[in-house]
Design a protein around this motif. Sequence first.
Motif, PDB file in Angstrom:
ATOM      1  N   PHE A 108      28.288 104.355 -33.735  1.00  0.00           N
ATOM      2  CA  PHE A 108      29.665 104.117 -33.471  1.00  0.00           C
ATOM      3  C   PHE A 108      30.108 105.293 -32.932  1.00  0.00           C
ATOM      4  CE2 PHE A 108      33.973 104.102 -34.889  1.00  0.00           C
ATOM      5  CZ  PHE A 108      34.448 102.952 -34.311  1.00  0.00           C
ATOM      6  N   ASN A 109      30.493 105.441 -31.488  1.00  0.00           N
ATOM      7  CA  ASN A 109      31.146 106.428 -31.043  1.00  0.00           C
ATOM      8  C   ASN A 109      30.620 107.763 -31.379  1.00  0.00           C
ATOM      9  OD1 ASN A 109      32.940 104.909 -29.570  1.00  0.00           O
ATOM     10  ND2 ASN A 109      34.339 104.864 -31.038  1.00  0.00           N
ATOM     11  N   GLY A 110      29.271 108.002 -31.318  1.00  0.00           N
ATOM     12  CA  GLY A 110      28.734 109.245 -31.652  1.00  0.00           C
ATOM     13  C   GLY A 110      28.402 109.455 -33.352  1.00  0.00           C
ATOM     14  N   HIS A 111      28.812 108.327 -33.899  1.00  0.00           N
ATOM     15  CA  HIS A 111      28.527 108.603 -35.447  1.00  0.00           C
ATOM     16  C   HIS A 111      27.442 107.581 -35.758  1.00  0.00           C
ATOM     17  CE1 HIS A 111      32.503 110.318 -35.327  1.00  0.00           C
ATOM     18  NE2 HIS A 111      32.576 110.528 -36.398  1.00  0.00           N
ATOM     19  N   ASP A 112      26.905 108.031 -36.990  1.00  0.00           N
ATOM     20  CA  ASP A 112      25.689 107.058 -37.589  1.00  0.00           C
ATOM     21  C   ASP A 112      26.492 106.287 -38.911  1.00  0.00           C
ATOM     22  OD1 ASP A 112      23.655 108.318 -36.421  1.00  0.00           O
ATOM     23  OD2 ASP A 112      23.200 109.603 -38.116  1.00  0.00           O
ATOM     24  N   GLY A 171      30.104  99.425 -21.110  1.00  0.00           N
ATOM     25  CA  GLY A 171      30.687  99.226 -22.047  1.00  0.00           C
ATOM     26  C   GLY A 171      30.411  97.993 -22.743  1.00  0.00           C
ATOM     27  N   GLU A 172      29.065  97.130 -22.341  1.00  0.00           N
ATOM     28  CA  GLU A 172      28.761  96.067 -23.058  1.00  0.00           C
ATOM     29  C   GLU A 172      27.807  96.552 -24.080  1.00  0.00           C
ATOM     30  OE1 GLU A 172      26.898  93.025 -21.261  1.00  0.00           O
ATOM     31  OE2 GLU A 172      28.469  93.065 -19.209  1.00  0.00           O
ATOM     32  N   PRO A 173      27.864  95.855 -25.367  1.00  0.00           N
ATOM     33  CA  PRO A 173      26.875  96.557 -26.392  1.00  0.00           C
ATOM     34  C   PRO A 173      25.379  96.199 -26.098  1.00  0.00           C
ATOM     35  CG  PRO A 173      27.956  94.161 -26.984  1.00  0.00           C
ATOM     36  CD  PRO A 173      28.607  94.808 -25.588  1.00  0.00           C
ATOM     37  N   ALA A 174      24.554  97.006 -26.687  1.00  0.00           N
ATOM     38  CA  ALA A 174      23.245  96.967 -26.371  1.00  0.00           C
ATOM     39  C   ALA A 174      22.524  95.899 -27.037  1.00  0.00           C
ATOM     40  CB  ALA A 174      22.437  98.416 -26.576  1.00  0.00           C
ATOM     41  N   ASN A 175      22.999  95.565 -28.293  1.00  0.00           N
ATOM     42  CA  ASN A 175      22.612  94.411 -29.232  1.00  0.00           C
ATOM     43  C   ASN A 175      23.768  93.459 -29.626  1.00  0.00           C
ATOM     44  OD1 ASN A 175      21.428  92.871 -31.236  1.00  0.00           O
ATOM     45  ND2 ASN A 175      21.039  94.610 -32.624  1.00  0.00           N
ATOM     46  N   ILE A 224      29.569 106.557 -42.909  1.00  0.00           N
ATOM     47  CA  ILE A 224      29.794 106.786 -41.579  1.00  0.00           C
ATOM     48  C   ILE A 224      30.087 108.346 -41.449  1.00  0.00           C
ATOM     49  CG2 ILE A 224      31.195 106.495 -39.316  1.00  0.00           C
ATOM     50  CD1 ILE A 224      32.264 103.565 -40.723  1.00  0.00           C
ATOM     51  N   GLU A 225      29.207 108.947 -40.611  1.00  0.00           N
ATOM     52  CA  GLU A 225      29.388 110.408 -40.301  1.00  0.00           C
ATOM     53  C   GLU A 225      28.726 110.715 -38.951  1.00  0.00           C
ATOM     54  OE1 GLU A 225      25.157 111.771 -42.771  1.00  0.00           O
ATOM     55  OE2 GLU A 225      27.274 111.816 -43.622  1.00  0.00           O
ATOM     56  N   PRO A 226      29.351 111.965 -38.573  1.00  0.00           N
ATOM     57  CA  PRO A 226      28.843 112.271 -37.186  1.00  0.00           C
ATOM     58  C   PRO A 226      27.373 112.283 -37.185  1.00  0.00           C
ATOM     59  CG  PRO A 226      30.609 113.542 -37.840  1.00  0.00           C
ATOM     60  CD  PRO A 226      30.308 112.645 -38.951  1.00  0.00           C
TER      61      PRO A 226
END
Length: 123
Positions: free
Chosen positions: A32-36, A3-7, A103-105
């Motif tokens: 973001f949750n499978g979205h670009d 759950g920690e952010p990579a960046n 924002i889109e999948p």
Amino acid sequence: MSGEPANREPVDLAAKLASFGEHWSPRVVAGFNGHDVMVVKVQGEFVWHSHPETDDFFFVLKGRLTIRMREGDVTLLPGQLFVVPKGVEHCPVAEEETHLLLIEPAGTPNTGDPATAATKHAI
């Protein structure tokens, strides 16, 4: 730990936009949750298209964008957003250079058709 952010650095959208000049060529700046999460510079008219599987999210950072739809146009100014519902044919138009946040999948082609879509680049 899960759950920690990579960046842990903020994404500077202005700096990302300053790093390229091409129009209608989205750049992925985050996931973001499978979205670009992308930024793009646009000017002129894009192609009429639709996305049968997903809505299309537009947020204007700078400039002015008109989204043409068969049912009527929507014009967006900086700080405004609009979501084109899935399956609705539309054509984005920018009379002046306009900067957008999209924002889109992940993997969604920007034209709705993988054969004609612009390649997404991560920056």
